[in-house]
Design an enzyme around this catalytic site. Structure first.
Site, PDB file in Angstrom:
ATOM      1  N   ASP A  37       0.843  -1.187   0.000  1.00 17.20           N
ATOM      2  CA  ASP A  37       0.000   0.000   0.000  1.00 17.20           C
ATOM      3  C   ASP A  37       0.882   1.242   0.000  1.00 17.20           C
ATOM      4  O   ASP A  37       2.015   1.228   0.503  1.00 17.20           O
ATOM      5  CB  ASP A  37      -0.923   0.025   1.215  1.00 17.20           C
ATOM      6  N   HIS A  69     -11.438   0.050 -10.519  1.00 19.54           N
ATOM      7  CA  HIS A  69     -12.672   0.807 -10.789  1.00 19.54           C
ATOM      8  C   HIS A  69     -12.492   2.299 -10.520  1.00 19.54           C
ATOM      9  O   HIS A  69     -13.324   3.109 -10.932  1.00 19.54           O
ATOM     10  CB  HIS A  69     -13.855   0.234  -9.999  1.00 19.54           C
TER      11      HIS A  69
END
Length: 399
Positions: A241, A305
């Site tokens: 991350d 997305h």
């Protein structure tokens, strides 16, 4: 960590929308000239103000029904304003009005009062809805085509910035905090992929000591924690991350790693050349070659997305280059919109992603097209097991 219990009580946005079927039916006014349908856009505004005043939390925490006057005393808001706001929300079943200026919580109220959903209402109300309000003007000037540049979308147009939405949110501490809380609390009671994906297909053929599962952009590691709990000690689990230093305590079975998915993937297959000692200096004809593997699987949950097709291709290039053909798998855990008859949660989240970062929810056909262009072959598409839930697109490098 598998979520269980009442889906509305668990803070599931999809369940809230489903719960409000009465609202949807009121919007079906093809043969009705009532102006009612034009006024529902004020419901999110009322919700935002109610959340800012913590009214839903006060209602939920009260043992019995509560009056507007009592809420005014607790919140500092005017009783008349509170009555007008709550009356609007009661009209669409967000709470019950059980008497004159008297209110009582429902399961939907409890969900909305949760930290994650309240944070989402603030973020969507302040940032995303603000961007959406400028969409008509933006699209008129842009020739009515979907925004694709994360530096030049609805958000940037509305707030006069060239920062991406992520950069913008990170520059405003309270928005960043709300966004992170919202993203960590949107699963609700929906089944996790571990409940329906045949994990044996992942485990079989996995090479010991190489990375088993790399969660790219995995936030606080919820998916890997759940994986390790259900399938302990099956292989290396890597959490990647951008904000890895903010995660805090992490299960020691999970390896944290800083990573920006627009950069080269560090967990990859490489050729290592080792030269044995040679009597002739600098002679390396007798080199030994070792081929190290990339991860067995690279997992992206709600990542692509957020981005338009050309940005997805940039992300996918880096993981493709790291994968070993015939061995490494790519998992995209995303919504898969049906080509026809999309439910409200699918359709509305697609518009939300367009407003948020010039991203989009995709149909199976659109996922296949992006992956094929990126050099992948789709192995299988797993539709979401429930309405409003995520599916899985499994792919491998095209050989």
């Amino acid at each position: 960590m598998k979520m269980t219990g009442n889906p509305v009580e668990s803070g599931n946005i999809a369940a809230i929308i489903k719960q409000l079927g009465g609202l949807s039916s009121k919007l079906e006014l093809a043969n009705d000239q009532s102006p009612e349908s034009k006024l529902y856009s004020f419901i999110p505004i009322a919700s935002r103000i109610v959340v800012d005043l913590n009214l839903l939390e006060y209602i939920v925490n009260h043992d019995k029904a509560i009056t507007s006057e009592e809420l005014a005393s607790l919140s500092g808001g005017e009783a008349l304003l509170i009555t007008r706001l709550l009356r609007a929300l009661a009209s669409v079943n967000f709470l019950n009005q059980v008497g004159e200026e008297v209110w009582q919580a429902t399961p939907v109220t409890k969900a909305m009062a949760s930290e994650g959903i309240s944070a989402g209402i603030r973020v969507i109300g302040e940032m995303v809805a603000g961007a959406a309000s400028k969409a008509p003007k933006y699209l008129k000037e842009a020739g009515y085509s979907c925004p694709t540049d994360p530096h030049d979308g609805f958000m940037q147009y509305a707030l006069q910035t060239k920062l991406t939405s992520y950069q913008l949110f990170n520059s405003i501490p309270r928005v960043q905090k709300d966004f992170n809380n919202f993203m960590g609390n949107t699963l609700g009671a929906r089944k996790m992929w571990l409940d329906w994906y045949p994990i044996e297909e992942l485990l079989n053929g996995a090479v010991p000591d190489s990375a088993l599962l790399v969660d790219v952009g995995g936030g606080k590691g919820h998916d890997l924690v759940a994986f390790h709990k259900k399938y302990p000690n099956k292989g290396r689990l890597v959490l990647q991350d951008f904000a890895i230093d903010t995660i805090g305590d992490l299960d020691p079975a999970i390896e944290p790693m800083y990573y920006d998915f627009f950069a080269e993937q560090p967990v990859k297959g490489v050729l290592i050349f080792i030269s044995p000692p040679s009597p002739i200096p600098h002679l390396f004809d007798a080199r030994l070659c070792f081929n190290t593997l990339g991860a067995r699987a690279y997992y992206y949950h709600h990542i692509l997305h957020d981005w338009s097709d050309y940005k997805c291709l940039e992300i996918l290039k880096h993981v493709r280059d790291a994968m070993k053909p015939g061995y490494s798998k790519l998992f995209l855990h995303e919504m898969i919109i049906p080509e026809t008859g999309a439910s409200p949660i699918y359709a509305m989240l697609d518009i939300t992603m367009m407003c948020f970062n010039a991203g989009m929810e995709r149909t199976e056909r659109q996922w296949r097209a992006v992956l094929e262009t990126a050099g992948f072959e789709v192995v299988k598409v797993w539709p979401g097991p429930e309405v409003g839930s995520d599916g899985m697109v499994e792919a491998m490098v095209k050989e």
